[in-house]
Design a protein around this motif. Sequence first.
Motif, PDB file in Angstrom:
ATOM      1  N   TYR A  72      81.750  94.486  65.878  1.00 17.70           N
ATOM      2  CA  TYR A  72      80.470  94.835  65.174  1.00 17.70           C
ATOM      3  C   TYR A  72      80.155  96.608  66.345  1.00 17.70           C
ATOM      4  O   TYR A  72      80.010  95.920  68.259  1.00 17.70           O
ATOM      5  N   SER A  73      79.553  97.504  66.149  1.00 15.03           N
ATOM      6  CA  SER A  73      79.131  98.053  67.367  1.00 15.03           C
ATOM      7  C   SER A  73      78.122  98.997  67.034  1.00 15.03           C
ATOM      8  O   SER A  73      77.728  98.960  65.790  1.00 15.03           O
ATOM      9  N   GLU A  84      76.682 103.208  66.778  1.00 16.59           N
ATOM     10  CA  GLU A  84      77.099 104.815  66.638  1.00 16.59           C
ATOM     11  C   GLU A  84      76.010 105.103  66.850  1.00 16.59           C
ATOM     12  O   GLU A  84      74.824 105.330  66.081  1.00 16.59           O
ATOM     13  N   ASN A  85      75.916 106.438  66.678  1.00 12.37           N
ATOM     14  CA  ASN A  85      74.453 107.632  66.908  1.00 12.37           C
ATOM     15  C   ASN A  85      72.956 107.638  67.496  1.00 12.37           C
ATOM     16  O   ASN A  85      71.806 107.318  66.869  1.00 12.37           O
ATOM     17  N   THR A  98      83.417  96.839  61.113  1.00 16.82           N
ATOM     18  CA  THR A  98      84.942  97.043  60.762  1.00 16.82           C
ATOM     19  C   THR A  98      85.566  96.624  60.414  1.00 16.82           C
ATOM     20  O   THR A  98      86.119  95.465  61.531  1.00 16.82           O
ATOM     21  N   ASN A 135      71.975 102.701  56.330  1.00 18.93           N
ATOM     22  CA  ASN A 135      71.878 102.596  58.147  1.00 18.93           C
ATOM     23  C   ASN A 135      71.318 103.350  58.957  1.00 18.93           C
ATOM     24  O   ASN A 135      72.572 104.178  59.553  1.00 18.93           O
ATOM     25  N   SER A 190      78.140 100.308  63.670  1.00 19.62           N
ATOM     26  CA  SER A 190      79.932 100.870  62.495  1.00 19.62           C
ATOM     27  C   SER A 190      80.635  99.218  62.619  1.00 19.62           C
ATOM     28  O   SER A 190      80.016  98.405  63.324  1.00 19.62           O
ATOM     29  N   SER A 235      90.201 100.703  62.593  1.00 21.17           N
ATOM     30  CA  SER A 235      88.568 101.902  63.285  1.00 21.17           C
ATOM     31  C   SER A 235      88.150 102.431  62.182  1.00 21.17           C
ATOM     32  O   SER A 235      86.481 103.419  62.359  1.00 21.17           O
ATOM     33  N   SER A 236      88.212 102.355  60.543  1.00 20.83           N
ATOM     34  CA  SER A 236      86.833 102.873  59.980  1.00 20.83           C
ATOM     35  C   SER A 236      85.980 102.035  59.516  1.00 20.83           C
ATOM     36  O   SER A 236      85.692 101.122  59.296  1.00 20.83           O
ATOM     37  N   ASN A 237      84.907 102.613  59.367  1.00 19.30           N
ATOM     38  CA  ASN A 237      83.446 102.116  59.112  1.00 19.30           C
ATOM     39  C   ASN A 237      83.013 102.221  58.076  1.00 19.30           C
ATOM     40  O   ASN A 237      83.421 102.846  57.212  1.00 19.30           O
ATOM     41  N   ARG A 267      80.119 103.702  55.898  1.00 12.35           N
ATOM     42  CA  ARG A 267      79.791 104.744  55.664  1.00 12.35           C
ATOM     43  C   ARG A 267      79.506 105.174  54.635  1.00 12.35           C
ATOM     44  O   ARG A 267      79.642 104.006  53.310  1.00 12.35           O
ATOM     45  N   SER A 309      72.846 103.434  64.798  1.00 10.62           N
ATOM     46  CA  SER A 309      73.251 103.338  63.760  1.00 10.62           C
ATOM     47  C   SER A 309      74.288 102.588  63.892  1.00 10.62           C
ATOM     48  O   SER A 309      74.546 101.822  64.453  1.00 10.62           O
TER      49      SER A 309
END
Length: 205
Positions: free
Chosen positions: A194-195, A197-198, A99, A114, A97, A104-106, A109, A95
Amino acid sequence: MAWAFAIILLLLFAYFLATKPRGTLIATASIAGVVVIALYYFDLKAKAEASAEQRLQDGIEVLVKHSPTECSEDKPLLVTIKNNGDLIVSRVWWSLSITNYGHSSNIIRGYSGNNYSSDKILRKGEYYSVCLKNPIERPKKVVKDVATRPSLKEFIEDEEHKEIEENIFADLPSSDGIDSASHDRTINPEEFTYSIENKSISFVR
């Protein structure tokens, strides 16, 4: 049933402790020692297996960047999957992320879209790239007859993008003089981080 079995064991232990105390204590200590050693062994084994699995997962790179020149304006996010491990990759899930710069908040979310995956089989050293839509950019709407109602999918997408925009402006300091409700600020996709996660990998074993 379990409590009845436990009571029987306690009664037998009490009987043997009363009739043969020395032998009972030695046997109990031996059994306890075997149980402790077995639990320690299985704990070490589980940790070793988890560590080995994590090393396999870490050997697969999944990177994302905003690159409309390498992709397209409609799908500007370039995701690259590279197999740096020894096993063959059969599927990858991930998925995104996204910010605000310096936060730091996605901001995406809760975005229902996603969840991504690729079933491209990758051997050691191979890589695969795919271009994705940017969730923070509203899709270009097709002009329809005014009497035509938006589809359920279009309605959900519109509501989700409103929430994403709220998340974007919520992270901005009030000193910027931006009214989060007005959405007057132009969103520049290049201003975000952009990054991935999961990340989860399935291998051919």
